[in-house]
Design a protein around this motif. Structure first.
Motif, PDB file in Angstrom:
ATOM      1  N   GLY A   1      62.281  66.416 -33.685  1.00 54.54           N
ATOM      2  CA  GLY A   1      61.343  66.903 -32.269  1.00 54.54           C
ATOM      3  C   GLY A   1      61.646  68.003 -31.944  1.00 54.54           C
ATOM      4  O   GLY A   1      61.228  68.155 -30.615  1.00 54.54           O
TER       5      GLY A   1
ATOM      6  N   TRP B   1      41.057  76.442 -37.833  1.00 55.12           N
ATOM      7  CA  TRP B   1      40.143  77.481 -38.828  1.00 55.12           C
ATOM      8  C   TRP B   1      38.715  77.620 -38.362  1.00 55.12           C
ATOM      9  O   TRP B   1      38.177  78.656 -38.553  1.00 55.12           O
ATOM     10  CB  TRP B   1      40.272  77.031 -40.104  1.00 55.12           C
ATOM     11  CG  TRP B   1      39.914  75.698 -40.564  1.00 55.12           C
ATOM     12  CD1 TRP B   1      38.568  75.430 -40.949  1.00 55.12           C
ATOM     13  CD2 TRP B   1      40.849  74.543 -40.653  1.00 55.12           C
ATOM     14  NE1 TRP B   1      38.750  73.993 -41.183  1.00 55.12           N
ATOM     15  CE2 TRP B   1      39.817  73.442 -41.072  1.00 55.12           C
ATOM     16  CE3 TRP B   1      42.085  74.215 -40.235  1.00 55.12           C
ATOM     17  CZ2 TRP B   1      40.314  72.338 -41.191  1.00 55.12           C
ATOM     18  CZ3 TRP B   1      42.205  72.926 -40.288  1.00 55.12           C
ATOM     19  CH2 TRP B   1      41.307  71.912 -40.723  1.00 55.12           C
TER      20      TRP B   1
ATOM     21  N   ARG C   1      54.540  65.110 -27.171  1.00 51.77           N
ATOM     22  CA  ARG C   1      55.719  64.824 -27.174  1.00 51.77           C
ATOM     23  C   ARG C   1      55.924  63.448 -25.978  1.00 51.77           C
ATOM     24  O   ARG C   1      55.177  63.437 -25.025  1.00 51.77           O
ATOM     25  CB  ARG C   1      56.958  65.656 -26.410  1.00 51.77           C
ATOM     26  CG  ARG C   1      58.054  65.796 -27.688  1.00 51.77           C
ATOM     27  CD  ARG C   1      58.884  66.796 -27.151  1.00 51.77           C
ATOM     28  NE  ARG C   1      59.010  68.237 -27.782  1.00 51.77           N
ATOM     29  CZ  ARG C   1      59.332  69.226 -26.848  1.00 51.77           C
ATOM     30  NH1 ARG C   1      59.940  69.043 -25.926  1.00 51.77           N
ATOM     31  NH2 ARG C   1      59.213  70.270 -27.485  1.00 51.77           N
TER      32      ARG C   1
ATOM     33  N   SER D   1      60.332  72.435 -31.915  1.00 49.13           N
ATOM     34  CA  SER D   1      59.137  73.096 -32.397  1.00 49.13           C
ATOM     35  C   SER D   1      59.278  74.309 -33.309  1.00 49.13           C
ATOM     36  O   SER D   1      60.604  74.684 -33.494  1.00 49.13           O
ATOM     37  CB  SER D   1      58.691  73.852 -30.927  1.00 49.13           C
ATOM     38  OG  SER D   1      59.532  74.709 -30.465  1.00 49.13           O
TER      39      SER D   1
ATOM     40  N   GLY E   1      77.161  77.315 -50.772  1.00 50.31           N
ATOM     41  CA  GLY E   1      76.096  76.806 -51.828  1.00 50.31           C
ATOM     42  C   GLY E   1      76.269  77.944 -52.793  1.00 50.31           C
ATOM     43  O   GLY E   1      76.947  78.762 -52.717  1.00 50.31           O
ATOM     44  N   ILE E   2      75.512  77.636 -53.900  1.00 51.22           N
ATOM     45  CA  ILE E   2      75.635  78.539 -54.961  1.00 51.22           C
ATOM     46  C   ILE E   2      73.921  79.257 -54.813  1.00 51.22           C
ATOM     47  O   ILE E   2      73.084  78.672 -54.983  1.00 51.22           O
ATOM     48  CB  ILE E   2      75.460  78.016 -56.478  1.00 51.22           C
ATOM     49  CG1 ILE E   2      76.746  77.227 -56.515  1.00 51.22           C
ATOM     50  CG2 ILE E   2      75.553  79.216 -57.354  1.00 51.22           C
ATOM     51  CD1 ILE E   2      77.233  76.657 -57.595  1.00 51.22           C
ATOM     52  N   SER E   3      73.813  80.536 -54.624  1.00 46.93           N
ATOM     53  CA  SER E   3      72.718  81.268 -54.435  1.00 46.93           C
ATOM     54  C   SER E   3      72.138  81.213 -56.118  1.00 46.93           C
ATOM     55  O   SER E   3      72.955  81.482 -56.876  1.00 46.93           O
ATOM     56  CB  SER E   3      73.081  82.796 -54.012  1.00 46.93           C
ATOM     57  OG  SER E   3      71.705  83.501 -54.218  1.00 46.93           O
ATOM     58  N   ALA E   4      70.888  80.844 -55.901  1.00 52.40           N
ATOM     59  CA  ALA E   4      69.825  80.893 -57.281  1.00 52.40           C
ATOM     60  C   ALA E   4      70.248  82.171 -57.876  1.00 52.40           C
ATOM     61  O   ALA E   4      70.072  82.074 -59.266  1.00 52.40           O
ATOM     62  CB  ALA E   4      68.791  80.205 -57.135  1.00 52.40           C
TER      63      ALA E   4
ATOM     64  N   THR F   1      60.084  73.291 -41.306  1.00 47.44           N
ATOM     65  CA  THR F   1      58.912  72.358 -40.882  1.00 47.44           C
ATOM     66  C   THR F   1      59.565  71.119 -40.804  1.00 47.44           C
ATOM     67  O   THR F   1      59.399  70.256 -40.004  1.00 47.44           O
ATOM     68  CB  THR F   1      57.593  72.475 -41.722  1.00 47.44           C
ATOM     69  OG1 THR F   1      57.392  73.797 -42.120  1.00 47.44           O
ATOM     70  CG2 THR F   1      56.606  71.788 -41.256  1.00 47.44           C
TER      71      THR F   1
ATOM     72  N   GLU G   1      72.465  85.732 -48.375  1.00 46.51           N
ATOM     73  CA  GLU G   1      71.485  84.836 -48.101  1.00 46.51           C
ATOM     74  C   GLU G   1      72.144  83.999 -46.753  1.00 46.51           C
ATOM     75  O   GLU G   1      73.325  83.712 -46.560  1.00 46.51           O
ATOM     76  CB  GLU G   1      71.310  83.600 -49.129  1.00 46.51           C
ATOM     77  CG  GLU G   1      70.294  84.120 -50.157  1.00 46.51           C
ATOM     78  CD  GLU G   1      69.931  82.986 -50.838  1.00 46.51           C
ATOM     79  OE1 GLU G   1      71.059  83.020 -52.030  1.00 46.51           O
ATOM     80  OE2 GLU G   1      69.215  82.233 -50.920  1.00 46.51           O
TER      81      GLU G   1
ATOM     82  N   GLU H   1      56.378  80.729 -42.715  1.00 47.26           N
ATOM     83  CA  GLU H   1      56.442  79.143 -42.622  1.00 47.26           C
ATOM     84  C   GLU H   1      57.411  78.634 -43.693  1.00 47.26           C
ATOM     85  O   GLU H   1      56.777  79.102 -44.809  1.00 47.26           O
ATOM     86  CB  GLU H   1      55.241  78.521 -42.410  1.00 47.26           C
ATOM     87  CG  GLU H   1      55.912  76.856 -42.243  1.00 47.26           C
ATOM     88  CD  GLU H   1      54.550  76.106 -42.038  1.00 47.26           C
ATOM     89  OE1 GLU H   1      53.460  76.692 -41.672  1.00 47.26           O
ATOM     90  OE2 GLU H   1      54.589  74.993 -41.912  1.00 47.26           O
TER      91      GLU H   1
ATOM     92  N   TYR I   1      72.270  75.009 -43.679  1.00 48.03           N
ATOM     93  CA  TYR I   1      73.252  73.773 -43.685  1.00 48.03           C
ATOM     94  C   TYR I   1      74.694  74.182 -43.083  1.00 48.03           C
ATOM     95  O   TYR I   1      74.987  73.440 -42.247  1.00 48.03           O
ATOM     96  CB  TYR I   1      73.681  73.601 -45.286  1.00 48.03           C
ATOM     97  CG  TYR I   1      74.366  71.975 -45.420  1.00 48.03           C
ATOM     98  CD1 TYR I   1      75.798  72.160 -45.220  1.00 48.03           C
ATOM     99  CD2 TYR I   1      73.841  71.068 -45.460  1.00 48.03           C
ATOM    100  CE1 TYR I   1      76.415  71.122 -45.244  1.00 48.03           C
ATOM    101  CE2 TYR I   1      74.446  69.740 -45.584  1.00 48.03           C
ATOM    102  CZ  TYR I   1      75.869  69.851 -45.377  1.00 48.03           C
ATOM    103  OH  TYR I   1      76.525  68.841 -45.514  1.00 48.03           O
TER     104      TYR I   1
ATOM    105  N   CYS J   1      70.735  79.106 -48.490  1.00 44.89           N
ATOM    106  CA  CYS J   1      71.612  78.854 -49.795  1.00 44.89           C
ATOM    107  C   CYS J   1      72.772  77.826 -49.203  1.00 44.89           C
ATOM    108  O   CYS J   1      73.580  77.883 -48.538  1.00 44.89           O
ATOM    109  CB  CYS J   1      72.514  80.039 -50.287  1.00 44.89           C
ATOM    110  SG  CYS J   1      73.584  79.660 -51.835  1.00 44.89           S
TER     111      CYS J   1
ATOM    112  N   ARG K   1      60.464  69.082 -37.362  1.00 45.28           N
ATOM    113  CA  ARG K   1      59.511  67.751 -37.141  1.00 45.28           C
ATOM    114  C   ARG K   1      60.445  66.849 -37.045  1.00 45.28           C
ATOM    115  O   ARG K   1      60.222  65.695 -36.262  1.00 45.28           O
ATOM    116  CB  ARG K   1      58.590  67.593 -38.441  1.00 45.28           C
ATOM    117  CG  ARG K   1      57.440  66.612 -38.211  1.00 45.28           C
ATOM    118  CD  ARG K   1      56.781  66.102 -39.238  1.00 45.28           C
ATOM    119  NE  ARG K   1      56.165  67.294 -39.784  1.00 45.28           N
ATOM    120  CZ  ARG K   1      55.620  67.322 -41.099  1.00 45.28           C
ATOM    121  NH1 ARG K   1      56.267  66.686 -41.882  1.00 45.28           N
ATOM    122  NH2 ARG K   1      55.230  68.600 -41.567  1.00 45.28           N
TER     123      ARG K   1
ATOM    124  N   ASP L   1      50.472  68.564 -41.781  1.00 42.11           N
ATOM    125  CA  ASP L   1      49.941  69.697 -41.134  1.00 42.11           C
ATOM    126  C   ASP L   1      48.400  69.580 -40.389  1.00 42.11           C
ATOM    127  O   ASP L   1      47.999  70.046 -39.379  1.00 42.11           O
ATOM    128  CB  ASP L   1      50.090  70.921 -41.887  1.00 42.11           C
ATOM    129  CG  ASP L   1      51.301  71.579 -42.147  1.00 42.11           C
ATOM    130  OD1 ASP L   1      51.756  72.505 -42.480  1.00 42.11           O
ATOM    131  OD2 ASP L   1      52.339  70.780 -41.537  1.00 42.11           O
TER     132      ASP L   1
END
Lengths: 388, 542
Positions: free
Chosen positions: A212, A19, B363, A214, B174-177, A205, A142, A200, A146, A173, A209, B356
């Motif tokens: 490993g 920043w 790496r 990006s 899954g169950i959508s909210a 993230t 959605e 983001e 997973y 979901c 992370r 962050d």
């Protein structure tokens, strides 16, 4: 004099306090500084790709494309899905160009489920055809991070080491705890990277992370393209992979003619399903182990499983292992020499000029990037007489 | 050749035993009958082993001796036609024993019957959907080159990897909210509302609100149709926002009470996170524009205004909905219990550090360790020197080209267009237009299409057999040894039964081109490999 170490520190330190660097111009726009940051990051990559590092060259990459409702958004033209698929076609071509002995598989996710678009394969044609067809598909519901990661992690037959997710939605979901899946992915040594199209998202993230990989979020279409192309280069090998000898066949291309005495027309093993062309052919590549025929390389023999490549295919990936040395950077004020870039013949106007340490020829910034990113050899050195 | 060896020894007692009946005779021997989770077994008195064992899936049906007969028996008839008879010999309880066994079998057999049929259905479906597979089946099984079992054993192992990726039905979802919002009621023009329910939404409702699922099971289809049920659901106060218990008797009023109970128990359970203190969460006000201006009221319900009441009702509903969605998702998995102390440390760490803000650690890479890296700069060096017959012209041309390359200077205004250059390269690459041996067109004209397609079938069948042959190597187990011998004989059978007749047929058609030469080459390569392996094996044995 005090400024120099400060400047160097910022550049080498990878922007710890980004920043501080952002400055608004007179109109209050940050655009110029952002572009500058991107350009510097590009240059940094040229230097970073150095030191001979072990790479994973026989890559197995799965690309997961978000096809949820958010992909209908028109901030990328004509909409996110079409733009993504178009860029993916380009990516697939570049990927196989730079990694001839690798494979790709594509999965889409929508409506809380994951679907396989193409199997893991080493030939770009099927992937390109599927990507072109997918433009007509609907974006609904959605996505499920997973389910899409799970259907890659499940089958243990192949060595899937990389996953790239193009993620546009801000939610996912999932039917179960994704943090458990992240642990599983880590155990399988799979690296997951994400390119975000909206913003983001914390779960991405953590996912990247922990494994490993990006994570980047795009700014616009050209930035999207750049981020995608980052994944074309083979990644550094992870610590656990050991050296192993891999069996490969190097068939010679055989040409025959009908007038030959023992002309034997034959079918390629990959053309048995199609009813049309091409039919019987006289030449081709014959697997050295089982004598099955193929018309194109590289290919995995359907009959005996041997990987068939040609020597240029392997040689094409060598520039990753032996990258071209970085050129010496000199500020324009201090440079005294020809005022024209050796390759594009344009006047040297940038802040710095680049000199090849071997042939002493000089290049501008753009040519330097092109030489290191695309050509992988110095045009100046090519011209001088080399004794082999 | 079997892929799975079925173990019938006592070791399989690790299976759950559902029923044990003593004093059951089989073939005039006393023993005990066991009904287990997947099979039925019988062992003679005093011995540890089962002498009879049948999977329920193999049993076609059961028969009992008619009432009134002296001997009380139960007979099992298998799909293969074999039958086994058990005689219940306990004087006092024989009839009861037999009937208990019969009833249990009646319940178990249908479950496994479906599985056996399912496999057959699956196989039929695969053959119908894939004409190539069907042709392969005809070429290999119908003409008796390999048996049906071998064919399916090989095929199914191929598909299992694909299945997990392409079989959508097996995915848990899954169950959508926002699933209730997705219902999106539309006005239908006559003062009514249309609700669009999909299977997904119905499943989400059932998983999130198990009481609704219970009501559905109790009422549909005996008391009302599915449509009526859902109409009532959306009409009920249970569903609507003003969900204050009016005491109206509809089938969903119980659901509201259940939800209240559920919510109360969740609140008393509390949250396991030591960093979260639910009781201290309140709307705080700092100044004008920061937080609410009103003084927070006490929890005395009589002081609350009507607006605050409906606000708290909505908040309660949101909280309940979120809690139920999360709980429904986690219900199927076990909660991993980590020690409280470790969890606390982790939470503390997360609260005071923010990744962050840390620098990019870069790496860790492993350096390349090549012994002779210059070997990569040029191709392999031939072991023997080549002799070229050269004429002075060739030598001169080479040195001229070398000289030109050395003194090349780019003239960027006089180069070819990139499209011209790439089409020239393509034409000169293997497979390109200038690289075809002559006669490409003529073969396809010489050989009629029906012969070509028959040849393609032969290629597919041979390819399949060869694939299984080559997959045996390297041969490391006796099982693979057996398999490779079997596959080699299959290849020979194929050559005799399918390839030879085809060769004779085309000879009769006066086709002079050697159409089967390549296939024979492939078969010969396999035979050579087999030969080499056999020789090595024999040498090792001596």
């Amino acid at each position: 004099m005090d400024e120099e170490p400060e400047r160097a520190k910022r550049w080498e330190g990878g922007y710890e306090r980004t920043w501080e660097v952002l400055k608004e111009d007179e109109s209050g726009s940050l655009k110029a500084t952002v572009e500058d940051i991107l350009f510097q990051a590009k240059r940094k990559r040229v230097f970073e790709g150095h030191g001979q590092v072990r790479l994973g060259m026989m890559r197995h990459l799965f690309v997961i494309i978000d096809s949820s409702r958010s992909m209908e958004d028109q901030d990328l033209k004509p909409n996110r899905l079409t733009s993504t698929l178009k860029l993916m076609e380009f990516f697939v071509e570049e990927y196989f160009d730079q990694n001839p002995i690798s494979q790709i598989g594509i999965i889409t996710t929508k409506n809380k489920r994951a679907e396989k678009l193409t199997d893991l394969a080493g030939n770009p044609k099927k992937h390109l055809a599927a990507l072109k067809k997918a433009v007509d598909s609907t974006c609904v519901g959605e996505p499920s991070l997973y389910n899409s990661l799970n259907c890659v992690a499940l089958p243990s037959g192949t060595d899937i080491k990389e996953i790239l997710v193009i993620f546009s939605s801000l939610t996912t979901c999932d039917p179960a705890n994704i943090y458990e899946l992240i642990k599983t992915l880590n155990a399988l040594k799979i690296r997951v990277s994400v390119i975000g199209l909206s913003a983001e998202v914390r779960v991405c993230t953590i996912l990247t992370r922990e494994t490993g990989g990006s994570y980047n979020v795009i700014l616009d279409e050209s930035h999207f393209k750049e981020l995608l192309m980052l994944h074309v280069k083979p990644p550094p090998a992870s610590s656990s992979s050991e050296c192993s000898l891999i069996r490969m066949g190097f068939p010679q291309h055989v040409i025959a003619s009908m007038s030959d005495q023992d002309a034997k027309p034959s079918f390629s093993m990959l053309h048995l399903d199609s009813t049309g062309e091409p039919g019987l052919t006289l030449g081709g590549y014959y697997c050295p182990q089982c004598r099955a025929k193929y018309t194109e390389l590289p290919v995995e023999c359907k009959v005996c499983g041997l990987t068939l490549v040609s020597a240029p295919h392997l040689a094409r990936s060598f520039h990753h292992l032996f990258p071209l040395e970085a050129f010496q950077e000199t500020p324009l004020e201090e440079y005294e020499g020809e005022r024209f870039c050796e390759t594009c013949q344009g006047e040297l106007k940038d802040k710095c000029v680049f000199t090849c340490l071997a042939c002493k020829k000089v290049f501008c910034v753009e040519c330097d990037l092109f030489i290191h990113d695309t050509l992988h050899c110095c045009p100046g050195c090519m011209q001088t007489d080399r004794t082999s | 050749v079997h892929f799975v060896a079925v173990d019938t020894a006592m070791a399989s007692l690790s299976e759950e035993v559902l029923l044990v009946v003593k004093r059951v005779r089989q073939r005039k021997q006393d023993g005990t009958l066991y009904l287990m989770a997947e099979r039925l077994a019988w062992g003679p008195e005093g011995k540890d082993r089962f002498t009879v064992s049948h999977l329920y899936a193999d049993i076609r049906c059961q028969k009992i001796s008619p009432d009134g007969k002296a001997k009380i028996q139960l007979q099992l008839v298998l799909h293969t036609g074999e039958s086994t008879t058990f005689h219940f010999a306990n004087e006092s309880t024989a009839l009861k024993d037999r009937d208990v066994a019969k009833e249990l079998l009646q319940q178990l057999l249908p479950k496994f019957k479906k599985k056996a049929n399912k496999e057959l259905e699956e196989k039929n479906r695969m053959l119908q959907e894939d004409p190539v597979l069907f042709q392969l089946y005809k070429d290999l099984v119908v003409s008796q080159v390999i048996s049906a079992e071998e064919f399916w054993a090989n095929r199914l192992s191929l598909n299992s990897v694909e299945h997990s990726l392409s079989n959508n039905n097996k995915q848990e979802v899954g169950i959508s909210a926002a699933f209730l919002a997705d219902i999106r009621p539309q006005t239908d023009g006559c003062n009514g509302l249309r609700y669009n329910l999909t299977t997904d939404i119905i499943e989400s409702i059932f998983r999130t609100y198990p009481t609704v699922k219970q009501k559905y099971a109790e009422n549909v289809p005996h008391n009302m149709t599915e449509k009526e049920f859902w109409t009532r659901f959306f009409q009920s106060h249970y569903f609507h926002r003003d969900r204050i218990n009016t005491g109206l008797q509809d089938i969903f009023s119980e659901c509201a009470k259940e939800d209240e109970k559920g919510l109360k128990s969740m609140v008393t359970q509390g949250v396991k996170n030591p960093m979260v203190d639910l009781l201290s969460l309140e709307d705080k006000t700092l100044d004008e524009g920061y937080g609410t201006a009103t003084v927070p009221t006490t929890s005395n319900s009589s002081n609350k205004s009507l607006r605050e009441n409906s606000n708290s009702a909505i908040i309660k509903r949101f909280n309940h909905h979120s809690a139920m969605v999360l709980a429904a998702g986690l219900r199927k998995r076990h909660q991993i219990l980590t020690s409280l102390f470790v969890a606390f440390q982790v939470k503390l760490q997360e609260a005071i550090e923010y990744d962050d803000l840390q620098g990019d650690s870069g790496r860790k890479t492993i350096s390349l360790n090549l012994k002779k890296s210059d070997r990569y700069s040029h191709g392999p060096i031939p072991l023997q020197s080549q002799h070229y017959s050269t004429s002075q012209d060739i030598i001169n041309s080479i040195s001229i080209i070398q000289h030109e390359m050395r003194s090349y200077k780019p003239r960027l205004t006089q180069v070819m267009s990139s499209s011209a250059a790439s089409s020239a390269i393509t034409a000169l690459s293997p497979g390109g237009v200038l690289m075809q041996g002559g006669g490409q067109q003529t073969i396809n004209q010489l050989v009629p299409t029906d012969v070509q397609s028959e040849l393609k079938h032969l290629y597919t069948a041979a390819g399949e057999l060869l694939r299984h042959f080559w997959s045996c190597f390297p041969i490391s187990t006796p099982f693979l040894e057996e398999k490779v011998v079997k596959m080699k004989s299959n290849l020979e059978k194929f050559q005799v039964m399918k390839l030879r007749p085809f060769q004779e047929k085309i000879q009769r058609q006066y086709l002079s081109t050697n159409l089967t030469g390549h296939l024979e080459e492939m078969l010969q390569a396999a035979y050579n490999k087999f030969q080499a392996w056999q020789t090595r094996r024999m040498m090792r044995k001596t």
